[in-house]
Scaffold this motif. Structure first.
Motif, PDB file in Angstrom:
ATOM      1  N   ARG A  59       0.843  -1.204   0.000  1.00 48.98           N
ATOM      2  CA  ARG A  59       0.000   0.000   0.000  1.00 48.98           C
ATOM      3  C   ARG A  59       0.872   1.245   0.000  1.00 48.98           C
ATOM      4  O   ARG A  59       1.962   1.268   0.549  1.00 48.98           O
ATOM      5  N   THR A  60       0.346   2.280  -0.613  1.00 48.74           N
ATOM      6  CA  THR A  60       1.034   3.573  -0.663  1.00 48.74           C
ATOM      7  C   THR A  60       0.162   4.611   0.047  1.00 48.74           C
ATOM      8  O   THR A  60      -0.777   4.267   0.759  1.00 48.74           O
ATOM      9  N   SER A  61       0.449   5.887  -0.191  1.00 51.49           N
ATOM     10  CA  SER A  61      -0.345   6.953   0.416  1.00 51.49           C
ATOM     11  C   SER A  61      -1.652   7.199  -0.330  1.00 51.49           C
ATOM     12  O   SER A  61      -2.455   8.025   0.078  1.00 51.49           O
ATOM     13  N   CYS A  62      -1.872   6.477  -1.404  1.00 52.15           N
ATOM     14  CA  CYS A  62      -3.128   6.604  -2.144  1.00 52.15           C
ATOM     15  C   CYS A  62      -4.284   6.097  -1.280  1.00 52.15           C
ATOM     16  O   CYS A  62      -4.079   5.334  -0.340  1.00 52.15           O
ATOM     17  N   LYS A  63      -5.499   6.520  -1.621  1.00 47.63           N
ATOM     18  CA  LYS A  63      -6.679   6.040  -0.926  1.00 47.63           C
ATOM     19  C   LYS A  63      -7.225   4.806  -1.636  1.00 47.63           C
ATOM     20  O   LYS A  63      -7.099   4.673  -2.851  1.00 47.63           O
ATOM     21  N   TYR A  64      -7.860   3.937  -0.860  1.00 47.67           N
ATOM     22  CA  TYR A  64      -8.337   2.674  -1.407  1.00 47.67           C
ATOM     23  C   TYR A  64      -9.761   2.383  -0.957  1.00 47.67           C
ATOM     24  O   TYR A  64     -10.140   2.657   0.181  1.00 47.67           O
ATOM     25  N   ASP A  65     -10.529   1.820  -1.866  1.00 48.10           N
ATOM     26  CA  ASP A  65     -11.798   1.191  -1.530  1.00 48.10           C
ATOM     27  C   ASP A  65     -11.537  -0.310  -1.497  1.00 48.10           C
ATOM     28  O   ASP A  65     -10.901  -0.862  -2.400  1.00 48.10           O
ATOM     29  N   LEU A  66     -12.054  -0.975  -0.475  1.00 50.48           N
ATOM     30  CA  LEU A  66     -11.797  -2.398  -0.284  1.00 50.48           C
ATOM     31  C   LEU A  66     -13.099  -3.176  -0.473  1.00 50.48           C
ATOM     32  O   LEU A  66     -14.165  -2.682  -0.087  1.00 50.48           O
ATOM     33  N   ALA A  67     -13.012  -4.352  -1.015  1.00 49.46           N
ATOM     34  CA  ALA A  67     -14.240  -5.102  -1.278  1.00 49.46           C
ATOM     35  C   ALA A  67     -13.993  -6.607  -1.251  1.00 49.46           C
ATOM     36  O   ALA A  67     -12.872  -7.072  -1.464  1.00 49.46           O
ATOM     37  N   TRP A  68     -15.052  -7.331  -0.974  1.00 44.84           N
ATOM     38  CA  TRP A  68     -15.088  -8.780  -1.100  1.00 44.84           C
ATOM     39  C   TRP A  68     -16.079  -9.158  -2.203  1.00 44.84           C
ATOM     40  O   TRP A  68     -17.167  -8.580  -2.280  1.00 44.84           O
ATOM     41  N   TYR A  69     -15.684 -10.132  -3.002  1.00 45.47           N
ATOM     42  CA  TYR A  69     -16.539 -10.689  -4.047  1.00 45.47           C
ATOM     43  C   TYR A  69     -16.521 -12.216  -3.911  1.00 45.47           C
ATOM     44  O   TYR A  69     -15.640 -12.779  -3.266  1.00 45.47           O
TER      45      TYR A  69
END
Length: 121
Positions: A27-37
């Protein structure tokens, strides 16, 4: 380079519980959306739950009262706690790390290899 690795899938009987984990690295300083499929045999991959960068949680309606998505304090591990599992929950479960675009960050999705959940009646 970001990587995601799921674990915790196994065979359980109907009504049982499981905790799936997804370890995220890079991971970096970027923002992330996390998900399960999940993807059942012969079926399309379907959305289960998401935890957006603003903390908003979403669930697929038929799992909302049974599944709980969370992450640890380091934000390096995602969890999916699944209760009262049913045969229809059988499938390969994947986590997705969605990098959000910004001045320094590009849109990019990273998928894990999946972990298999089998629920018998």
């Amino acid at each position: 380079q970001m990587q995601a690795a799921e674990s915790g899938g196994r065979s359980v009987q109907s009504g049982g519980s499981l905790r799936l984990s997804c370890v995220v690295s890079g991971r970096t300083s970027c923002k992330y959306d996390l998900a399960w499929y999940r993807q059942g045999l012969g079926k399309e991959r379907e959305f289960i739950s998401s935890l957006n960068s603003d903390g908003t949680l979403f669930y697929r309606p038929n799992v909302k009262d049974r599944f709980t998505m969370s992450q640890d304090n380091t934000k390096n591990t995602l969890f999916l706690d699944m209760n009262n599992l049913q045969p229809g929950d059988t499938g390969m479960y994947f986590c997705k790390i969605g990098q959000k675009p910004s001045f320094f960050c590009e849109t990019k999705d990273t998928w894990g290899q999946g972990t298999l959940v089998q629920v018998s009646s």
